[in-house]
Design a protein around this motif. Structure first.
Motif, PDB file in Angstrom:
ATOM      1  N   UNK A 200      36.784  35.858  47.963  1.00  0.00           N
ATOM      2  CA  UNK A 200      35.647  35.100  47.441  1.00  0.00           C
ATOM      3  C   UNK A 200      34.352  35.909  47.451  1.00  0.00           C
ATOM      4  N   UNK A 201      34.271  36.900  48.305  1.00  0.00           N
ATOM      5  CA  UNK A 201      33.065  37.722  48.353  1.00  0.00           C
ATOM      6  C   UNK A 201      33.104  38.889  47.383  1.00  0.00           C
ATOM      7  N   UNK A 202      34.257  39.116  46.754  1.00  0.00           N
ATOM      8  CA  UNK A 202      34.392  40.268  45.845  1.00  0.00           C
ATOM      9  C   UNK A 202      35.198  39.885  44.605  1.00  0.00           C
ATOM     10  N   UNK A 203      34.693  38.956  43.785  1.00  0.00           N
ATOM     11  CA  UNK A 203      35.486  38.493  42.621  1.00  0.00           C
ATOM     12  C   UNK A 203      35.799  39.593  41.620  1.00  0.00           C
ATOM     13  N   UNK A 204      34.866  40.511  41.408  1.00  0.00           N
ATOM     14  CA  UNK A 204      35.106  41.571  40.429  1.00  0.00           C
ATOM     15  C   UNK A 204      36.244  42.480  40.891  1.00  0.00           C
ATOM     16  N   UNK A 205      36.226  42.843  42.157  1.00  0.00           N
ATOM     17  CA  UNK A 205      37.263  43.734  42.674  1.00  0.00           C
ATOM     18  C   UNK A 205      38.631  43.081  42.660  1.00  0.00           C
ATOM     19  N   UNK A 206      38.677  41.795  43.000  1.00  0.00           N
ATOM     20  CA  UNK A 206      39.981  41.140  43.070  1.00  0.00           C
ATOM     21  C   UNK A 206      40.580  40.965  41.677  1.00  0.00           C
ATOM     22  N   UNK A 224      46.919  32.331  42.526  1.00  0.00           N
ATOM     23  CA  UNK A 224      46.987  31.048  43.215  1.00  0.00           C
ATOM     24  C   UNK A 224      45.759  30.825  44.081  1.00  0.00           C
ATOM     25  N   UNK A 225      45.290  31.875  44.743  1.00  0.00           N
ATOM     26  CA  UNK A 225      44.112  31.737  45.608  1.00  0.00           C
ATOM     27  C   UNK A 225      42.867  31.437  44.786  1.00  0.00           C
ATOM     28  N   UNK A 226      42.691  32.130  43.682  1.00  0.00           N
ATOM     29  CA  UNK A 226      41.527  31.876  42.839  1.00  0.00           C
ATOM     30  C   UNK A 226      41.572  30.481  42.220  1.00  0.00           C
ATOM     31  N   UNK A 227      42.765  30.035  41.865  1.00  0.00           N
ATOM     32  CA  UNK A 227      42.899  28.707  41.255  1.00  0.00           C
ATOM     33  C   UNK A 227      42.623  27.587  42.247  1.00  0.00           C
ATOM     34  N   UNK A 228      42.724  27.886  43.535  1.00  0.00           N
ATOM     35  CA  UNK A 228      42.501  26.860  44.548  1.00  0.00           C
ATOM     36  C   UNK A 228      41.027  26.678  44.891  1.00  0.00           C
ATOM     37  N   UNK A 230      37.360  25.423  44.321  1.00  0.00           N
ATOM     38  CA  UNK A 230      36.730  24.370  43.507  1.00  0.00           C
ATOM     39  C   UNK A 230      35.825  24.967  42.441  1.00  0.00           C
ATOM     40  N   UNK A 231      35.719  24.312  41.284  1.00  0.00           N
ATOM     41  CA  UNK A 231      34.894  24.849  40.186  1.00  0.00           C
ATOM     42  C   UNK A 231      33.473  25.152  40.596  1.00  0.00           C
ATOM     43  N   UNK A 233      32.366  26.140  43.415  1.00  0.00           N
ATOM     44  CA  UNK A 233      32.356  27.394  44.164  1.00  0.00           C
ATOM     45  C   UNK A 233      32.456  28.571  43.216  1.00  0.00           C
ATOM     46  N   UNK A 234      33.295  28.413  42.178  1.00  0.00           N
ATOM     47  CA  UNK A 234      33.438  29.486  41.198  1.00  0.00           C
ATOM     48  C   UNK A 234      32.118  29.775  40.496  1.00  0.00           C
ATOM     49  N   UNK A 235      31.357  28.678  40.175  1.00  0.00           N
ATOM     50  CA  UNK A 235      30.079  28.866  39.467  1.00  0.00           C
ATOM     51  C   UNK A 235      29.075  29.594  40.362  1.00  0.00           C
ATOM     52  N   UNK A 236      29.080  29.215  41.641  1.00  0.00           N
ATOM     53  CA  UNK A 236      28.145  29.867  42.555  1.00  0.00           C
ATOM     54  C   UNK A 236      28.454  31.363  42.691  1.00  0.00           C
ATOM     55  N   UNK A 237      29.739  31.700  42.644  1.00  0.00           N
ATOM     56  CA  UNK A 237      30.107  33.105  42.784  1.00  0.00           C
ATOM     57  C   UNK A 237      29.845  33.865  41.487  1.00  0.00           C
TER      58      UNK A 237
END
Length: 237
Positions: A200-206, A224-228, A230-231, A233-237
């Motif tokens: 979650x702290x490194x979305x580009x790298x993952x 699976x981890x990214x899909x779990x 919440x939306x 949280x995704x927007x904040x990242x």
């Protein structure tokens, strides 16, 4: 006292095997604590591992007490460099670590040693002090790209969990490029355990890792981890 620690003889008919000897055993009557450092080093080639471990412990105690002879560490360095038997080289390395002489300057060159077990222990000991040497992540990432030993790659994956999040990705990407590990029972999961806390702290790298990985199970776990998440949280990242 319990089964394992009883001394009253009540288990002599239970079938438990306490000791197996061949012929007439000859008791050892030698107090090796009275030997000097160089004589203790000679025990590093003893076929009985008890003598080896006892000698290493005594050297460690002397180092802690400040009574270790100066030439002892030099002799250990010589044994590590010149011995042909990998067991003897490993014993020298472990002793150097025990007496506080396993600096990065010693360990980094071992990452390129011809013996895989020396490379394994170089990886392990580089991160054993709780602090990460400055250039260690770069060296480990370079090794992860070219390493041919599955055993060494497994220990590199295990080392991920001991590194800061931002230092894990180059090593993980290099390890994930080894398609020969795709069906290994341990390696895909060891890489996953190393990167999961940092996702979650490194979305580009993952995302880059997921695209380039040659290990399908790793891609599956990442998706699976990214899909779990919440939306929101995704927007904040």
């Amino acid at each position: 006292l319990g089964e394992c620690h009883g001394r009253d003889g009540i288990h002599r008919t239970s079938g438990r095997i306490y000791r197996i000897t061949f012929g007439d055993p000859v008791p050892v009557k030698m107090d090796i604590s009275k030997l000097d450092d160089m004589t203790l080093l000679g025990l590093f080639k003893h076929r009985n591992e008890w003598f080896v471990r006892r000698a290493r412990r005594l050297l460690q105690e002397r180092a802690a007490a400040g009574s270790l002879a100066r030439e002892t560490s030099q002799a250990l360095h010589s044994m590590l460099e010149s011995e042909k038997d990998v067991r003897h080289r490993l014993r020298a390395l472990w002793a150097l670590h025990a007496v506080g002489k396993s600096e990065p300057e010693l360990l980094v060159p071992l990452l390129n040693d011809k013996e895989e077990h020396l490379r394994v222990w170089a990886v392990k000991l580089l991160l054993d002090h709780g602090t990460v040497p400055k250039d260690a992540p770069i060296k480990l990432a370079t090794l992860a790209k070219t390493e041919t030993s599955g055993l060494v790659r497994l220990h590199l994956a295990s080392a991920l969990q001991r590194l800061p999040f931002e230092k894990r990705w180059p090593i993980a990407e290099a390890l994930a490029s080894h398609g020969e590990d795709a069906n290994d029972r341990c390696q895909p999961l060891m890489i996953w355990y190393g990167i999961e806390p940092a996702i979650l702290s490194s979305p580009a790298q993952v995302l880059e890792l997921a695209q380039t990985s040659k290990i399908p199970l790793l891609r599956h776990h990442i998706a699976r981890r990214l899909a779990s998440v919440p939306p929101a949280t995704n927007r904040r990242k």
